[in-house]
Design an enzyme around this catalytic site. Structure first.
Site, PDB file in Angstrom:
ATOM      1  N   ASP A 106       5.089 -51.204 -27.225  1.00 31.94           N
ATOM      2  CA  ASP A 106       4.480 -50.655 -26.003  1.00 31.94           C
ATOM      3  C   ASP A 106       4.976 -49.225 -25.773  1.00 31.94           C
ATOM      4  OD1 ASP A 106       3.113 -50.445 -23.647  1.00 31.94           O
ATOM      5  OD2 ASP A 106       4.251 -51.969 -22.568  1.00 31.94           O
ATOM      6  N   HIS A 144      -7.529 -53.680 -25.142  1.00 35.90           N
ATOM      7  CA  HIS A 144      -6.723 -52.959 -24.145  1.00 35.90           C
ATOM      8  C   HIS A 144      -6.677 -51.469 -24.467  1.00 35.90           C
ATOM      9  CE1 HIS A 144      -3.696 -52.282 -21.131  1.00 35.90           C
ATOM     10  NE2 HIS A 144      -2.835 -51.821 -22.020  1.00 35.90           N
TER      11      HIS A 144
HETATM   12  C1  HEM Z   1      -0.050 -56.605 -18.751  1.00 36.99           C
HETATM   13  C2  HEM Z   1       0.487 -55.425 -18.721  1.00 36.99           C
HETATM   14  C3  HEM Z   1       0.377 -54.485 -19.882  1.00 36.99           C
HETATM   15  C4  HEM Z   1       0.861 -54.641 -21.149  1.00 36.99           C
HETATM   16  C5  HEM Z   1       1.674 -55.809 -21.698  1.00 36.99           C
HETATM   17  C6  HEM Z   1       0.461 -53.475 -21.892  1.00 36.99           C
HETATM   18  C7  HEM Z   1       0.746 -53.277 -23.224  1.00 36.99           C
HETATM   19  C8  HEM Z   1       0.247 -52.230 -23.977  1.00 36.99           C
HETATM   20  C9  HEM Z   1       0.408 -52.087 -25.402  1.00 36.99           C
HETATM   21  C10 HEM Z   1       1.144 -53.074 -26.293  1.00 36.99           C
HETATM   22  C11 HEM Z   1      -0.200 -50.938 -25.771  1.00 36.99           C
HETATM   23  C12 HEM Z   1      -0.331 -50.357 -27.200  1.00 36.99           C
HETATM   24  C13 HEM Z   1       0.737 -49.369 -27.567  1.00 36.99           C
HETATM   25  C14 HEM Z   1       0.807 -48.124 -26.719  1.00 36.99           C
HETATM   26  O1  HEM Z   1       0.139 -47.137 -26.975  1.00 36.99           O
HETATM   27  O2  HEM Z   1       1.546 -48.168 -25.750  1.00 36.99           O
HETATM   28  C15 HEM Z   1      -0.731 -50.340 -24.579  1.00 36.99           C
HETATM   29  C16 HEM Z   1      -1.413 -49.147 -24.539  1.00 36.99           C
HETATM   30  C17 HEM Z   1      -1.837 -48.538 -23.397  1.00 36.99           C
HETATM   31  N1  HEM Z   1      -1.818 -49.079 -22.129  1.00 36.99           N
HETATM   32 FE1  HEM Z   1      -1.096 -50.882 -21.605  1.00 36.99          FE
HETATM   33  N2  HEM Z   1      -0.238 -52.638 -21.071  1.00 36.99           N
HETATM   34  C18 HEM Z   1      -0.331 -53.223 -19.837  1.00 36.99           C
HETATM   35  C19 HEM Z   1      -0.984 -52.726 -18.729  1.00 36.99           C
HETATM   36  C20 HEM Z   1      -1.565 -51.494 -18.665  1.00 36.99           C
HETATM   37  C21 HEM Z   1      -2.194 -50.928 -17.497  1.00 36.99           C
HETATM   38  C22 HEM Z   1      -2.313 -51.642 -16.145  1.00 36.99           C
HETATM   39  C23 HEM Z   1      -2.619 -49.675 -17.840  1.00 36.99           C
HETATM   40  C24 HEM Z   1      -3.316 -48.617 -17.023  1.00 36.99           C
HETATM   41  C25 HEM Z   1      -3.713 -48.770 -15.785  1.00 36.99           C
HETATM   42  C26 HEM Z   1      -2.266 -49.455 -19.223  1.00 36.99           C
HETATM   43  C27 HEM Z   1      -2.495 -48.294 -19.911  1.00 36.99           C
HETATM   44  C28 HEM Z   1      -2.298 -48.143 -21.262  1.00 36.99           C
HETATM   45  C29 HEM Z   1      -2.631 -46.924 -21.993  1.00 36.99           C
HETATM   46  C30 HEM Z   1      -3.168 -45.614 -21.418  1.00 36.99           C
HETATM   47  C31 HEM Z   1      -2.362 -47.183 -23.339  1.00 36.99           C
HETATM   48  C32 HEM Z   1      -2.563 -46.230 -24.526  1.00 36.99           C
HETATM   49  C33 HEM Z   1      -3.976 -46.338 -25.021  1.00 36.99           C
HETATM   50  C34 HEM Z   1      -4.225 -45.433 -26.221  1.00 36.99           C
HETATM   51  O3  HEM Z   1      -4.145 -44.205 -26.040  1.00 36.99           O
HETATM   52  O4  HEM Z   1      -4.446 -45.968 -27.301  1.00 36.99           O
HETATM   53  N3  HEM Z   1      -1.641 -50.575 -19.695  1.00 36.99           N
HETATM   54  N4  HEM Z   1      -0.462 -51.143 -23.507  1.00 36.99           N
END
Ligand code: HEM
Length: 321
Positions: free
Chosen positions: A157, A230
């Protein structure tokens, strides 16, 4: 949505929004008690935060201790009055019943980070003791770094976070709101995961939910990455340019009680990009094509706060609403 305006280099010093990755974090949300005495105590406390952080942090120079303090929309008016940050408002809810990004009470957010939980714990103790009975702490979460930067659901993450100058440009208010330059907006949500259902999926199915490979953390090829993944739904653009936010999520939980959580925290120069991502995730892009991570994860809190610059935070002690 945020337009990337140039920062005023003479802008006030931000709080530790750009803190490097730490192994521990403590998240605390409090509500302000009614009455003028409580408000004036909190205002005076604003001038003590930096000194308390220095005092505790100095005891372990390698511990990387930092503290960020933010204020919710209603609390801002009660505590500090005008002027107010241009984009500060209450947490906007998204999504249908059963899959909802819900708003929960919160006037003050503390985001305390360090490489040792004892530092976070000690600073939280000192800060709470200085606040006395002027607030009620309604949520407190101790987060830990889990293996190689993995969330509790097993995927790395934070990979796509902006770094360096880009991180500053995407998170720190500049000339668009001159009285609040050096500030930032922060949105938090506490998520609980159904790990039994999540672990029942094959690794390949989990990868299609996130849009990245699990072991090696590589983005899935566009030809196989679902539009409901996601990473697809949280990738947003404005005028053809990708708009990023800065996340520092932390796992937390109590395995014995069956609790497995992610404390989501994101900083941005305006709430708009984070809200756009929430809408994409909870409502869907297009509507109905929602984030399948939400089939396994429920948001149980939601709050939006403004983080004044470090200079303004100290000066707020002398504000009269
Ligand atoms: C259940 C809660 C969440 C989990 C476990 C989670 C987990 C992850 C994981 C594993 C990634 C892929 C690796 C990375 O680039 O960080 C990711 C990407 C991302 N997440 Fe989450 N996330 C959660 C909630 C959210 C929420 C609520 C938002 C925004 C409101 C968000 C925004 C993002 C963004 C902007 C990326 C990068 C996307 C990209 O540029 O490829 N995440 N998240």
């Amino acid at each position: 949505m945020t337009t990337q305006m140039p920062l005023d280099n003479a802008a006030a010093e931000p709080q530790a929004v750009g803190q490097s990755i730490t192994s521990s974090a403590l998240f605390m949300v409090a509500t302000l008690k009614p009455g003028a005495d409580a408000a004036s105590k909190v205002r005076a406390w604003c001038a003590d935060i930096a000194a308390l952080t220095r005092s505790v942090g100095k005891r372990v120079p390698t511990g990387n201790l930092s503290c960020i303090c933010g204020f919710g929309s209603t609390a801002w008016d009660t505590l500090f009055g005008q002027p107010r940050p241009a984009s500060l408002h209450g947490f906007r809810e998204f999504g249908p019943e059963g899959r909802r990004a819900m708003a929960t009470p919160g006037d003050i957010l503390l985001h305390i980070r360090a490489d040792q939980m004892d530092l976070c714990f000690e600073l939280a103790t000192q800060l709470c003791s200085a606040l006395g009975d002027s607030v009620s702490v309604i949520d407190e979460v101790q987060g830990f770094r889990y293996f190689d930067m993995r969330s509790i659901i097993g995927f790395v993450d934070g990979t796509e976070n902006p770094v360096g100058r880009k991180a500053v440009d995407f998170t720190i208010v500049g000339n668009e709101d001159p009285s609040f330059s050096g500030g930032s907006y922060v949105l938090v949500q506490k998520y609980l995961h159904n790990m039994t259902a999540w672990n029942a999926l094959s690794v390949e199915a989990q990868e299609r939910v996130i849009g990245r490979t699990k072991l090696s953390d590589l983005e899935l090829d566009e030809s196989v990455k679902p539009s409901s993944s996601h990473s697809a739904l949280t990738t947003i653009t404005q005028d053809g340019q990708e708009v990023k936010i800065l996340r520092d999520n932390m796992p937390f939980g109590r395995p014995g009680a069956g609790e497995f959580g992610t404390y989501f925290i994101a900083y941005a120069r305006s709430p708009a990009p984070i809200e756009q991502m929430l809408e994409n995730m909870f409502v869907g892009r297009p509507s109905g094509n929602y984030d399948r991570l939400l089939d396994f994860s429920s948001a149980v809190t939601g709050g939006l706060f403004f983080v004044p610059s470090a200079d303004l935070l100290e000066a707020l002690a002398d504000r009269q609403p």
